[in-house]
Every structure is written in C-alpha cells, then in structure tokens.
Design a protein around this motif. Structure first.
Motif, PDB file in Angstrom:
ATOM      1  N   THR A 173       0.833  -1.205   0.000  1.00  0.00           N
ATOM      2  CA  THR A 173       0.000   0.000   0.000  1.00  0.00           C
ATOM      3  C   THR A 173       0.863   1.249   0.000  1.00  0.00           C
ATOM      4  N   THR A 174       2.002   1.208   0.629  1.00  0.00           N
ATOM      5  CA  THR A 174       2.903   2.352   0.587  1.00  0.00           C
ATOM      6  C   THR A 174       3.454   2.524  -0.817  1.00  0.00           C
ATOM      7  N   ILE A 175       3.845   1.455  -1.452  1.00  0.00           N
ATOM      8  CA  ILE A 175       4.416   1.513  -2.790  1.00  0.00           C
ATOM      9  C   ILE A 175       3.378   1.970  -3.810  1.00  0.00           C
ATOM     10  N   ALA A 176       2.096   1.671  -3.580  1.00  0.00           N
ATOM     11  CA  ALA A 176       1.051   1.993  -4.530  1.00  0.00           C
ATOM     12  C   ALA A 176       0.706   3.480  -4.554  1.00  0.00           C
ATOM     13  N   GLN A 177       1.182   4.258  -3.611  1.00  0.00           N
ATOM     14  CA  GLN A 177       0.903   5.686  -3.630  1.00  0.00           C
ATOM     15  C   GLN A 177       1.437   6.288  -4.915  1.00  0.00           C
ATOM     16  N   THR A 178       0.713   7.279  -5.438  1.00  0.00           N
ATOM     17  CA  THR A 178       1.123   7.841  -6.726  1.00  0.00           C
ATOM     18  C   THR A 178       1.932   9.118  -6.615  1.00  0.00           C
ATOM     19  N   THR A 179       1.852   9.836  -5.531  1.00  0.00           N
ATOM     20  CA  THR A 179       2.593  11.074  -5.384  1.00  0.00           C
ATOM     21  C   THR A 179       3.650  10.919  -4.303  1.00  0.00           C
ATOM     22  N   PRO A 180       4.937  10.937  -4.702  1.00  0.00           N
ATOM     23  CA  PRO A 180       5.978  10.780  -3.697  1.00  0.00           C
ATOM     24  C   PRO A 180       6.073  12.023  -2.830  1.00  0.00           C
ATOM     25  N   PRO A 181       6.380  11.845  -1.550  1.00  0.00           N
ATOM     26  CA  PRO A 181       6.601  13.013  -0.709  1.00  0.00           C
ATOM     27  C   PRO A 181       7.858  13.731  -1.182  1.00  0.00           C
ATOM     28  N   GLN A 182       7.797  15.038  -1.261  1.00  0.00           N
ATOM     29  CA  GLN A 182       8.955  15.819  -1.674  1.00  0.00           C
ATOM     30  C   GLN A 182       9.791  16.118  -0.450  1.00  0.00           C
ATOM     31  N   GLY A 183      11.019  15.644  -0.441  1.00  0.00           N
ATOM     32  CA  GLY A 183      11.886  15.850   0.710  1.00  0.00           C
ATOM     33  C   GLY A 183      12.857  16.983   0.468  1.00  0.00           C
ATOM     34  N   ASN A 184      13.276  17.589   1.553  1.00  0.00           N
ATOM     35  CA  ASN A 184      14.312  18.590   1.433  1.00  0.00           C
ATOM     36  C   ASN A 184      15.481  18.252   2.348  1.00  0.00           C
ATOM     37  N   ALA A 185      15.467  17.017   2.863  1.00  0.00           N
ATOM     38  CA  ALA A 185      16.552  16.584   3.736  1.00  0.00           C
ATOM     39  C   ALA A 185      17.846  16.520   2.934  1.00  0.00           C
ATOM     40  N   ALA A 186      18.915  16.903   3.574  1.00  0.00           N
ATOM     41  CA  ALA A 186      20.229  16.845   2.936  1.00  0.00           C
ATOM     42  C   ALA A 186      20.953  15.587   3.400  1.00  0.00           C
ATOM     43  N   ALA A 187      21.777  15.039   2.524  1.00  0.00           N
ATOM     44  CA  ALA A 187      22.564  13.858   2.878  1.00  0.00           C
ATOM     45  C   ALA A 187      23.648  14.249   3.867  1.00  0.00           C
ATOM     46  N   THR A 188      23.753  13.501   4.947  1.00  0.00           N
ATOM     47  CA  THR A 188      24.811  13.700   5.932  1.00  0.00           C
ATOM     48  C   THR A 188      25.510  12.367   6.137  1.00  0.00           C
ATOM     49  N   ALA A 189      26.593  12.371   6.887  1.00  0.00           N
ATOM     50  CA  ALA A 189      27.327  11.126   7.140  1.00  0.00           C
ATOM     51  C   ALA A 189      26.458  10.101   7.848  1.00  0.00           C
ATOM     52  N   ASP A 190      25.474  10.562   8.616  1.00  0.00           N
ATOM     53  CA  ASP A 190      24.618   9.647   9.376  1.00  0.00           C
ATOM     54  C   ASP A 190      23.426   9.111   8.592  1.00  0.00           C
ATOM     55  N   ASN A 191      23.061   9.727   7.465  1.00  0.00           N
ATOM     56  CA  ASN A 191      21.851   9.278   6.778  1.00  0.00           C
ATOM     57  C   ASN A 191      22.032   9.032   5.284  1.00  0.00           C
ATOM     58  N   ALA A 192      23.231   9.207   4.768  1.00  0.00           N
ATOM     59  CA  ALA A 192      23.443   9.136   3.324  1.00  0.00           C
ATOM     60  C   ALA A 192      23.549   7.702   2.817  1.00  0.00           C
ATOM     61  N   VAL A 193      22.952   7.491   1.659  1.00  0.00           N
ATOM     62  CA  VAL A 193      23.153   6.261   0.904  1.00  0.00           C
ATOM     63  C   VAL A 193      23.594   6.668  -0.491  1.00  0.00           C
ATOM     64  N   LEU A 194      24.278   5.779  -1.150  1.00  0.00           N
ATOM     65  CA  LEU A 194      24.624   5.972  -2.547  1.00  0.00           C
ATOM     66  C   LEU A 194      23.667   5.123  -3.363  1.00  0.00           C
ATOM     67  N   LEU A 195      23.250   5.643  -4.485  1.00  0.00           N
ATOM     68  CA  LEU A 195      22.367   4.906  -5.378  1.00  0.00           C
ATOM     69  C   LEU A 195      22.987   4.943  -6.764  1.00  0.00           C
ATOM     70  N   THR A 196      23.367   3.778  -7.270  1.00  0.00           N
ATOM     71  CA  THR A 196      23.890   3.684  -8.624  1.00  0.00           C
ATOM     72  C   THR A 196      22.777   3.155  -9.501  1.00  0.00           C
ATOM     73  N   VAL A 197      22.510   3.875 -10.589  1.00  0.00           N
ATOM     74  CA  VAL A 197      21.441   3.494 -11.505  1.00  0.00           C
ATOM     75  C   VAL A 197      22.047   3.244 -12.881  1.00  0.00           C
ATOM     76  N   PHE A 198      21.766   2.067 -13.433  1.00  0.00           N
ATOM     77  CA  PHE A 198      22.134   1.759 -14.808  1.00  0.00           C
ATOM     78  C   PHE A 198      20.951   2.162 -15.676  1.00  0.00           C
ATOM     79  N   PHE A 199      21.164   3.116 -16.556  1.00  0.00           N
ATOM     80  CA  PHE A 199      20.154   3.529 -17.520  1.00  0.00           C
ATOM     81  C   PHE A 199      20.506   2.829 -18.833  1.00  0.00           C
ATOM     82  N   LYS A 200      19.866   1.704 -19.096  1.00  0.00           N
ATOM     83  CA  LYS A 200      20.160   0.926 -20.303  1.00  0.00           C
ATOM     84  C   LYS A 200      19.301   1.458 -21.444  1.00  0.00           C
ATOM     85  N   HIS A 201      19.954   2.059 -22.439  1.00  0.00           N
ATOM     86  CA  HIS A 201      19.205   2.708 -23.506  1.00  0.00           C
ATOM     87  C   HIS A 201      18.619   1.705 -24.492  1.00  0.00           C
TER      88      HIS A 201
END
Length: 141
Positions: free
Chosen positions: A23-51
């Motif tokens: 039910t969480t995933i089914a939501q259509t409008t993502p919450p807009q965040g303004n949180a900044a990445a810090t050493a305590d909360n940051a993750v890296l996300l690598t995305v492969f955009f296969k054309h």
C-alpha cells in the motif's frame, strides 16, 4: 565508532525503505523531501540507464525531454557523485542522498526516464574509509 554508527544507521534506513508494504508503494505522489545527505543518513544509489538500442539517440533524447527527465533529475539536494556513458549499455549514474528520499528519486526516474531507458538500481553505502583503514592496518605489520 561514530562512523560505524553512521553506517549502521544508513543500512537500517535503507533496509526499512526496501521493505515497504504494497500500500505504501502503490501511492502515486511521492513526498517531496528537502533533507540533505549527511554522514549519518546518506546512501549511494547507482542506476544503470540501459538505452533502447532499437531507436536513434536523438529520438531517445527527445522523449526524455518531453517526459521532463532533464528538468527533474537529479532533484535539488541530491548530489551527483558520478555520471558516465558506458558504451553498449547507456548511462551509469551514482547519486548520494538521504535514505528518506530514496522513493522520491525512484519515482522521478520511473516517471521521466522509462521508455528511452530500462533501469537497474543498486543502493550502497560509502565503505572507502573502512576499507582503506583495514588496508593500512594490514600493510603496516
């Protein structure tokens, strides 16, 4: 010690984000965040955009423009760590963001990049300091 806590916190936040119920995933409008990445909360996300290799590049770029990709990605407050073209694949982009904004970034990509690209996502965390410390310790003996 503080670095280990930060890594554990980031890993826990990432695990929580990945175990969302349907039910969480089914939501259509993502919450807009303004949180900044810090050493305590940051993750890296690598995305492969296969054309889509069955279509010419100018057609793919026109569709990305029409879908608002270039305007939306990356969203404000999400740091681009690297952005490469991988010949024969497409683009490989790594961003640093607060774990709480993972869903937002995913939805932007789904809404604006799908069609010209198929995507693969690899959430990670920064291990460089730990790995280098282990290397230094091992080589100093």
């Amino acid at each position: 010690m503080k670095s280990s806590r930060g890594l554990l916190t980031a890993a826990a936040l990432l695990a929580g984000a990945l175990t969302l119920n349907s039910t969480t995933i089914a939501q259509t409008t993502p919450p807009q965040g303004n949180a900044a990445a810090t050493a305590d909360n940051a993750v890296l996300l690598t995305v492969f955009f296969k054309h889509d290799q069955s279509r010419p590049l100018n057609e793919l770029n026109a569709q990305l423009e029409k879908q608002g990709y270039y305007k939306s990605f990356p969203p404000p407050g999400v740091e681009v760590v690297s952005w490469y073209v991988m010949m024969g694949i497409g683009q490989v982009i790594t961003v640093r963001l607060p774990a709480s904004r993972l869903r937002e970034v995913n939805r932007i990509i789904e809404d604006t990049a799908w069609g010209p690209y198929r995507t693969e996502f690899y959430p990670t965390y920064d291990y460089k300091a730990v790995g280098m410390a282990q290397h230094e310790k091992a080589t100093s003996n």
